[in-house]
Design an enzyme around this catalytic site. Structure first.
Site, PDB file in Angstrom:
ATOM      1  N   ASP A  63       0.840  -1.190   0.000  1.00 31.45           N
ATOM      2  CA  ASP A  63       0.000   0.000   0.000  1.00 31.45           C
ATOM      3  C   ASP A  63       0.880   1.247   0.000  1.00 31.45           C
ATOM      4  O   ASP A  63       1.863   1.326   0.747  1.00 31.45           O
ATOM      5  CB  ASP A  63      -0.894  -0.025   1.245  1.00 31.45           C
ATOM      6  CG  ASP A  63      -1.770   1.196   1.356  1.00 31.45           C
ATOM      7  OD1 ASP A  63      -2.604   1.408   0.458  1.00 31.45           O
ATOM      8  OD2 ASP A  63      -1.620   1.942   2.342  1.00 31.45           O
TER       9      ASP A  63
ATOM     10  N   GLU B 188       1.909  -0.427  -5.007  1.00 28.11           N
ATOM     11  CA  GLU B 188       0.980   0.633  -5.383  1.00 28.11           C
ATOM     12  C   GLU B 188       1.871   1.868  -5.534  1.00 28.11           C
ATOM     13  O   GLU B 188       2.289   2.453  -4.530  1.00 28.11           O
ATOM     14  CB  GLU B 188      -0.076   0.849  -4.304  1.00 28.11           C
ATOM     15  CG  GLU B 188      -1.085   1.926  -4.666  1.00 28.11           C
ATOM     16  CD  GLU B 188      -2.062   2.226  -3.543  1.00 28.11           C
ATOM     17  OE1 GLU B 188      -3.231   2.496  -3.834  1.00 28.11           O
ATOM     18  OE2 GLU B 188      -1.641   2.218  -2.367  1.00 28.11           O
TER      19      GLU B 188
END
Length: 712
Positions: free
Chosen positions: A354, A390
């Site tokens: 993330d 990401e």
């Protein structure tokens, strides 16, 4: 406090970090560069009463450590760390606050939000004040565990590794996927054990996907402001422990780690990979006004990035209040230790990071040669598992799609946005061609492969695929923020009516558009990621930010009606086509260049008249239908020889009207067999058409055809 064990404590070792039971006792080791004293606190079996508070006797290379010979698995503990409380200098030590061990692999209890869990006098809103209330009654605690686990002979770490170019990711939420599944008994729904149950694995296996990507399962906390509104942090992007599975997904909270390991073992037994979504970019402690739960009280100035000219305040490149300091060697070590723990001890097969740009940030910004990225690339364990970034964050220069080093894959939001814009009529065909070819302009460098592009159109964050073609606007009223949260840039199209409708023409259009996007995703070069439930048209009622909705908005509804069953069958067929035809998942980028030596062109763009597309045609705003011809004779490896794959033709029509498409002539055969037509619900019947024959391509639809090879 009683101190009966002080006489028994030994020096212990500074490694490994955490509480490590060796069969006779437990070694405690914790990093803090600026502390003056560290105490380990032992609690009763319920975690209510603090029985003993023992000072760790040794300090070696900034590691505090000691060994307690009679502390066994099941013991409940926490830390109190002494040092200066000087927020202006970046130090927030407060021994009145019980702290979680950063390396704890199991926990007991849940947080009870109370002013006592803040290091300052929370009621004053002044973080320079000092709070003397004991936070232990309100804090979860850490648990010493026995690490042994019977893997039933599964002792080869790489035995279910799926090659990246064969991978199809399936993103799901542990709880939401099974919470409403009727095939499971109530006590298994929403749990690790439920996700690893036979009906679940059987269903996932029949889809043909290869790898499940789990939303965060690390220990995370529910934000107090959400609880006050009757909501929760459903997605779990609020981590406070990087080594422990969240016990809220366990049928027995005290056996959460064992249940997670058993779930992974069952997926592996079925040949499926498990990928973890991990959140190392920030923690649940927030900014200077946040609570003191772990890192902030252990060594705030080391674990977090602070403003250089005013270290009272935090750098907030994550948008969550704080940013983990991956420039510090011990913090890099903690994160890589965590990754190795999950890969080696629970045997997960990879990680999705993330806000991954944070992990590669140095004081001067993103650096694809950062300490963390170098540590991963040389690590003999981490260099073998799937690493997916990401590639963006909220900080300056935070958008880094294509910027990660070789060996990494990345979420490709350009694929998402371009695919959405194209099928809603807001992008020309020329824009889609790049994404169909794994975004070579972004990823084709330094020996990176097409699989580096993680293609997705939907994910946990945003509209579901059903809602993408049912809503023009977000509808997040249930989140309690007056619909201000969530992105307003969705590139969606409601096909004429906002939300559900009984209009048969709109329903037909929506179904076809969903099939168009699924086909684009699963037939494009690169690594596809499918959002769980999109294969049967699940809805979140227009909510594009359901992070706080632990209810029917987020849970998958398994009452599949005819529409859902048809869509599942269509998805399975698409996935089967991808597995059947390797040319759809090439390990080399398509170039469209003629290979003089082999006499083959790997990719040819075809006009609706059956001829090769010319440059002027791409600039024709009225041209909305084209073909993508993949020649199976093209070179498949670095060895210069012709391939022996099937030749495929993908025809895409985004025009609002039917287009008559002439099937092209192609060496090796003169007949085309239809495999997929998104206008046809049931594609089991395959038509055969001669080269030069005209096929009527329905408005807003996609075809897949295979060349029938001439008999030798």
């Amino acid at each position: 406090m009683p101190d009966t064990r002080s006489a028994l404590i030994r020096e212990g070792l500074p490694h490994p970090r955490g509480a490590t039971w060796d069969g006779k006792g437990t070694n405690f080791a914790i990093f803090s560069a600026h502390a003056t004293k560290v105490e380990v606190c032992i609690f009763d079996e319920n975690g209510d009463e603090e029985l003993e508070r023992i000072e760790l006797p040794e300090y070696t290379n900034q590691i505090w450590h000691g060994y307690l010979p009679d502390v066994r698995p099941g013991a409940i503990y926490g830390y109190r760390v002494h040092g200066p409380y000087e927020p202006e200098a970046g130090h927030r030590f407060n021994p009145n606050k019980l702290l979680l061990d950063p390396y704890a692999v199991a926990h007991h209890g849940e947080i009870k939000w109370d002013p006592a869990v803040f290091g300052y006098q929370m009621e004053s809103a002044d973080d320079t004040t000092f709070d003397e209330r004991d936070s232990a009654p309100f804090m979860p605690k850490c648990v010493v565990i026995d690490p042994n686990f019977d893997w039933h002979g599964q002792n080869v770490l790489s035995e279910v590794r799926v090659p990246f170019d064969d991978t199809i990711l399936y993103e799901l939420h542990v709880k939401g996927f099974t919470k409403c599944l009727p095939e499971l008994p109530d006590h298994l729904r929403g749990t690790y054990a439920g996700l690893g149950a036979e009906p679940v694995i059987k269903y996932i296996k029949t889809l043909g996907v290869t790898s499940v990507e789990l939303l965060p399962i690390h220990l995370f906390l529910n934000d107090s402001h959400l609880l006050e509104k009757g909501l929760t942090n459903y997605w779990g992007y609020n981590t406070i422990g990087f080594f422990a599975p969240n016990a809220c997904y366990a049928t027995n909270r005290s056996h959460a780690l064992r249940e997670f390991k058993e779930m992974v073992a069952r997926f592996h037994a079925a040949g499926l990979e498990v990928i973890m979504d991990v959140v190392y970019n920030h923690t649940a402690e927030g900014n200077e006004l946040g609570p003191t739960l772990s890192f902030k009280g252990i060594d705030n100035a080391s674990y977090y990035r602070l403003l250089p000219d005013n270290p009272r305040y935090y750098i907030n490149d994550t948008g969550t209040g704080n940013t983990v300091n991956l420039s510090h060697a011990r913090v890099i070590q903690m994160v890589t230790d965590s990754l190795r723990y999950w890969a080696e001890q629970t045997r997960v097969d990879g990680f999705r990071f993330d806000l991954g740009t944070i992990l590669a940030r140095e004081p001067n910004g993103f650096d694809n040669q950062s300490g963390f990225l170098k540590a991963c690339s040389q690590d003999p364990c981490l260099s073998r598992v799937k690493l997916i970034a990401e590639p963006w964050d909220c900080g300056p220069g935070g958008y880094q799609v294509g910027g990660f080093p070789p060996g990494w894959a990345e979420w490709n939001d350009k694929f998402r946005d371009t695919t959405r814009k194209f099928w809603t009529g807001n992008a020309p065909p020329s824009a889609l061609t790049e994404t169909l070819c794994a975004s070579a302009a972004i990823y084709n460098h330094q020996g990176r492969r097409p699989w580096a592009s993680i293609n997705f159109v939907t994910a946990h964050d945003g509209f579901t695929l059903n809602d993408l073609f049912s809503y023009n606007e977000k509808h997040n009223e249930a989140n309690g923020e007056d619909n201000r949260d969530g992105s307003s840039n969705n590139n969606s199209w409601n096909c004429g009516v906002e939300g559900p409708t009984n209009d048969p023409e709109i329903i037909t259009m929506r179904k076809r558009q969903i099939r168009n996007v699924l086909a684009t995703l699963l037939l494009a070069q690169g690594t596809p990621m499918l959002l769980a439930g999109d294969e049967f048209g699940r809805t979140q009622q227009g909510n594009n930010n359901a992070y706080c909705q632990d209810n029917e908005i987020s849970w998958l509804n398994w009452e599949l009606h005819e529409k859902g069953q048809e869509l599942v069958a269509f998805t399975r067929r698409l996935v089967a086509m991808r597995h059947r035809y390797p040319i759809l998942r090439r390990n080399l980028f398509l170039t469209g260049q003629y290979n003089e030596e082999l006499g083959v062109k790997d990719l040819t763009w075809i006009n609706a008249n059956g001829s090769e597309m010319q440059q002027e045609s791409w600039s024709d705003t009225n041209m909305r239908c084209f073909g993508m011809l993949l020649d199976g004779r093209a070179q498949t490896t670095g060895i210069k020889q012709r391939g022996r794959e099937a030749t495929l033709l993908i025809v895409i029509n985004d025009h609002h009207d039917l287009v008559k498409f002439t099937l092209p002539e192609c060496p090796g055969g003169n007949r085309w067999a239809l495999l997929i037509d998104t206008n046809i619900t049931d594609n089991s019947e395959q038509g055969v058409f001669k080269a030069g024959e005209v096929y009527s391509v329905t408005n807003r639809s996609l075809l897949l055809l295979v060349l029938i090879a001439d008999k030798p």
